[in-house]
Write an enzyme that holds these catalytic residues in place. Structure first.
Site, PDB file in Angstrom:
ATOM      1  N   ARG A 167      37.007  53.475  45.312  1.00  0.00           N
ATOM      2  CA  ARG A 167      36.129  52.524  44.616  1.00  0.00           C
ATOM      3  C   ARG A 167      35.247  53.192  43.546  1.00  0.00           C
ATOM      4  O   ARG A 167      34.117  52.753  43.300  1.00  0.00           O
ATOM      5  CB  ARG A 167      35.212  51.799  45.594  1.00  0.00           C
ATOM      6  CG  ARG A 167      35.937  50.948  46.608  1.00  0.00           C
ATOM      7  CD  ARG A 167      36.479  49.675  45.981  1.00  0.00           C
ATOM      8  NE  ARG A 167      36.858  48.732  47.009  1.00  0.00           N
ATOM      9  CZ  ARG A 167      38.081  48.621  47.540  1.00  0.00           C
ATOM     10  NH1 ARG A 167      39.074  49.402  47.100  1.00  0.00           N
ATOM     11  NH2 ARG A 167      38.340  47.721  48.463  1.00  0.00           N
ATOM     12  N   SER A 216      33.025  43.158  49.338  1.00  0.00           N
ATOM     13  CA  SER A 216      32.509  44.060  50.371  1.00  0.00           C
ATOM     14  C   SER A 216      31.207  44.697  49.899  1.00  0.00           C
ATOM     15  O   SER A 216      31.155  45.264  48.809  1.00  0.00           O
ATOM     16  CB  SER A 216      33.520  45.162  50.659  1.00  0.00           C
ATOM     17  OG  SER A 216      34.688  44.592  51.183  1.00  0.00           O
ATOM     18  N   GLU A 298      28.797  49.603  48.230  1.00  0.00           N
ATOM     19  CA  GLU A 298      29.966  49.482  47.339  1.00  0.00           C
ATOM     20  C   GLU A 298      29.609  48.596  46.137  1.00  0.00           C
ATOM     21  O   GLU A 298      30.040  48.836  45.018  1.00  0.00           O
ATOM     22  CB  GLU A 298      31.141  48.874  48.111  1.00  0.00           C
ATOM     23  CG  GLU A 298      32.399  48.745  47.263  1.00  0.00           C
ATOM     24  CD  GLU A 298      33.626  48.446  48.095  1.00  0.00           C
ATOM     25  OE1 GLU A 298      33.786  49.051  49.172  1.00  0.00           O
ATOM     26  OE2 GLU A 298      34.420  47.608  47.663  1.00  0.00           O
TER      27      GLU A 298
HETATM   28  C1  LIG Z   1      35.231  37.471  46.959  1.00  0.00           C
HETATM   29  C2  LIG Z   1      35.386  38.892  46.444  1.00  0.00           C
HETATM   30  C3  LIG Z   1      36.425  39.680  46.903  1.00  0.00           C
HETATM   31  C4  LIG Z   1      36.597  40.994  46.427  1.00  0.00           C
HETATM   32  N1  LIG Z   1      37.639  41.742  46.892  1.00  0.00           N
HETATM   33  C5  LIG Z   1      37.859  42.970  46.403  1.00  0.00           C
HETATM   34  C6  LIG Z   1      38.986  43.743  46.826  1.00  0.00           C
HETATM   35  O1  LIG Z   1      39.791  43.328  47.639  1.00  0.00           O
HETATM   36  N2  LIG Z   1      39.155  44.975  46.305  1.00  0.00           N
HETATM   37  C7  LIG Z   1      38.286  45.484  45.389  1.00  0.00           C
HETATM   38  O2  LIG Z   1      38.507  46.619  44.931  1.00  0.00           O
HETATM   39  N3  LIG Z   1      37.204  44.786  44.967  1.00  0.00           N
HETATM   40  C8  LIG Z   1      36.976  43.545  45.440  1.00  0.00           C
HETATM   41  N4  LIG Z   1      35.894  42.829  45.018  1.00  0.00           N
HETATM   42  C9  LIG Z   1      34.902  43.452  44.109  1.00  0.00           C
HETATM   43  C10 LIG Z   1      35.178  43.250  42.613  1.00  0.00           C
HETATM   44  O3  LIG Z   1      35.954  42.089  42.370  1.00  0.00           O
HETATM   45  C11 LIG Z   1      35.864  44.453  42.002  1.00  0.00           C
HETATM   46  O4  LIG Z   1      35.083  45.618  42.119  1.00  0.00           O
HETATM   47  C12 LIG Z   1      36.178  44.235  40.505  1.00  0.00           C
HETATM   48  O5  LIG Z   1      37.059  45.244  40.070  1.00  0.00           O
HETATM   49  C13 LIG Z   1      34.941  44.229  39.611  1.00  0.00           C
HETATM   50  O6  LIG Z   1      35.327  43.761  38.333  1.00  0.00           O
HETATM   51  P1  LIG Z   1      34.294  42.960  37.397  1.00  0.00           P
HETATM   52  O7  LIG Z   1      35.011  42.603  36.141  1.00  0.00           O
HETATM   53  O8  LIG Z   1      33.703  41.827  38.131  1.00  0.00           O
HETATM   54  O9  LIG Z   1      33.204  44.084  37.122  1.00  0.00           O
HETATM   55  P2  LIG Z   1      31.582  44.008  37.237  1.00  0.00           P
HETATM   56  O10 LIG Z   1      31.208  43.581  38.616  1.00  0.00           O
HETATM   57  O11 LIG Z   1      31.074  43.178  36.115  1.00  0.00           O
HETATM   58  O12 LIG Z   1      31.222  45.521  37.020  1.00  0.00           O
HETATM   59  C14 LIG Z   1      31.533  46.469  38.016  1.00  0.00           C
HETATM   60  C15 LIG Z   1      31.445  47.866  37.402  1.00  0.00           C
HETATM   61  O13 LIG Z   1      32.476  48.012  36.427  1.00  0.00           O
HETATM   62  C16 LIG Z   1      31.906  48.367  35.175  1.00  0.00           C
HETATM   63  N5  LIG Z   1      32.684  47.685  34.132  1.00  0.00           N
HETATM   64  C17 LIG Z   1      33.074  46.404  34.084  1.00  0.00           C
HETATM   65  N6  LIG Z   1      33.774  46.160  32.965  1.00  0.00           N
HETATM   66  C18 LIG Z   1      33.800  47.333  32.268  1.00  0.00           C
HETATM   67  C19 LIG Z   1      34.365  47.735  31.025  1.00  0.00           C
HETATM   68  N7  LIG Z   1      35.032  46.871  30.237  1.00  0.00           N
HETATM   69  N8  LIG Z   1      34.194  49.016  30.634  1.00  0.00           N
HETATM   70  C20 LIG Z   1      33.522  49.904  31.423  1.00  0.00           C
HETATM   71  N9  LIG Z   1      32.959  49.582  32.605  1.00  0.00           N
HETATM   72  C21 LIG Z   1      33.110  48.304  33.016  1.00  0.00           C
HETATM   73  C22 LIG Z   1      30.472  47.917  35.213  1.00  0.00           C
HETATM   74  O14 LIG Z   1      29.668  48.711  34.351  1.00  0.00           O
HETATM   75  C23 LIG Z   1      30.129  48.151  36.674  1.00  0.00           C
HETATM   76  O15 LIG Z   1      29.831  49.503  36.858  1.00  0.00           O
HETATM   77  C24 LIG Z   1      35.695  41.516  45.476  1.00  0.00           C
HETATM   78  C25 LIG Z   1      34.650  40.706  44.989  1.00  0.00           C
HETATM   79  C26 LIG Z   1      34.494  39.410  45.459  1.00  0.00           C
HETATM   80  C27 LIG Z   1      33.386  38.552  44.910  1.00  0.00           C
END
Ligand SMILES: Cc1cc2nc3c(=O)[nH]c(=O)nc-3n(C[C@H](O)[C@H](O)[C@H](O)COP(=O)(O)OP(=O)(O)OC[C@H]3O[C@@H](n4cnc5c(N)ncnc54)[C@H](O)[C@@H]3O)c2cc1C
Length: 312
Positions: A167, A216, A298
């Site tokens: 992660r 998580s 996380e």
């Molecule tokens: C219901 C639910 C279930 C989930 N299940 C999982 C799962 O099974 N596995 C899992 O790994 N995660 C899971 N997640 C967590 C989440 O979806 C992941 O971590 C996802 O990859 C985050 O992407 P985001 O676009 O929402 O990023 P954000 O939450 O907006 O940002 C997360 C991080 O990524 C960085 N970031 C985002 N976009 C960029 C970019 N373009 N350039 C540089 N940095 C960037 C941000 O600065 C921050 O540090 C879950 C979340 C929810 C709500």
């Protein structure tokens, strides 16, 4: 107020971020920048005073933005960064493309990136977080990413440079991913569609997918391999140690440790970021007292507490 470069995209001062996160909490960004395209982003960063911090966000599915908001410029990519192209078994996705769309489009073309189907983020966040589930991770399929540095330079990063771990990656927090390339194994489109349906059903049966959460809350505590492949298979799960510490269903203000899955910190209505973070810290204390285990967050917590402390 400080003068910022004028982009072709949208630059909004004092923009509340709560509506841009899954948990629906968080104060304003000093500025929210939605670049029109890669050149707009690069030109803006080149011209931006280096003293002003920048923070790239995706769709906010892994974030608690604190109640005082984020100082500096928050960058959120949208149209102009969401194309998905398939070339043989290679998938080239813009950072704003939703993981689910990438999985579906790849499957239609016979490429198996099905593990992305149930992760609610966008590709930039998936790469940054080495997102994964069901035993597969971004690190297993990642070829390269195009990123824009804080100084506005456009560069490519290899897997070695990103140093994927459980992660997390070594990507500097102010570097903006704009595109990523993945290789996937080939598969029959109908079978891949069935796998994704199956995974969606499994999720809905085991996780509160309709609630306001950020997935998580804490990492599974038992350890992990360099690609993170162990977190689904390790025996010791965060939800179990939280449950054992009696924190399933614990509340603070509008924040709740979900009763369906106690590792899902939930905004049950009207929670502040401080409610959520403080409940998470209380869970960490209780788990430490009960089992001697230090849970690690996380969910990324970013920004500043409410300066007036009204919501704390
Ligand atoms: C219901 C639910 C279930 C989930 N299940 C999982 C799962 O099974 N596995 C899992 O790994 N995660 C899971 N997640 C967590 C989440 O979806 C992941 O971590 C996802 O990859 C985050 O992407 P985001 O676009 O929402 O990023 P954000 O939450 O907006 O940002 C997360 C991080 O990524 C960085 N970031 C985002 N976009 C960029 C970019 N373009 N350039 C540089 N940095 C960037 C941000 O600065 C921050 O540090 C879950 C979340 C929810 C709500």
């Amino acid at each position: 107020m400080t003068q910022l470069p004028i982009p072709r995209g949208t630059l909004t001062p004092d923009r509340p971020l709560d509506s841009l996160t899954w948990l629906r909490v968080g104060g304003p960004a000093d500025w929210l920048f939605q670049p029109a395209d890669l050149k707009d982003l690069s030109d803006f960063l080149k011209a931006l005073d280096p003293a002003i911090p920048v923070f790239p966000m995706g769709v906010g599915s892994n974030l608690i933005v604190r109640d005082g908001g984020i100082r500096g410029v928050v960058i959120r990519l949208g149209r102009g960064f969401n194309t998905i192209r398939i070339d043989g078994l290679r998938v080239i996705a813009g950072a704003a493309a939703l993981d689910a769309h990438v999985a579906r489009k790849a499957a239609e073309a016979g490429v198996d990136l099905t593990f992305l189907r149930t992760i609610p983020g966008a590709i930039g966040g998936a790469v940054r977080m080495n997102a994964g589930c069901y035993g597969r991770y971004v690190a297993d399929h990642f070829v390269s990413a195009t990123v824009v540095t804080r100084g506005g330079e456009v560069i490519m990063l290899s897997p070695d440079e990103l140093q994927f771990a459980y992660r997390q990656t070594a990507l500097p927090p102010d570097m903006v991913i704009v595109e990523a390339i993945f290789d996937g194994p080939s598969g029959d489109p109908e079978a891949l569609a069935a796998t994704m349906d199956d995974q969606l059903a499994k999720r809905d049966a085991s996780q509160p997918t309709k609630d306001r959460t950020a997935g998580s809350t804490f990492r599974n505590p038992a350890g992990y391999s360099s690609t993170g492949a162990a977190d689904d298979t390790m025996d010791l799960k965060a939800w179990k140690v939280i449950d054992d510490a009696g924190m399933r269903g614990a509340t603070l203000g509008g924040a709740v440790m979900n009763t369906m899955h106690p590792n899902f910190l939930t905004n049950a209505g009207g929670a502040t970021a401080a409610d959520l973070e403080n409940l998470g810290e209380e869970v960490r204390r209780k788990v430490f007292q009960n089992a001697g285990i230090q849970l690690e967050w996380e969910i990324m917590r970013v920004g500043e507490p409410d300066p007036d402390n009204k919501k704390e």
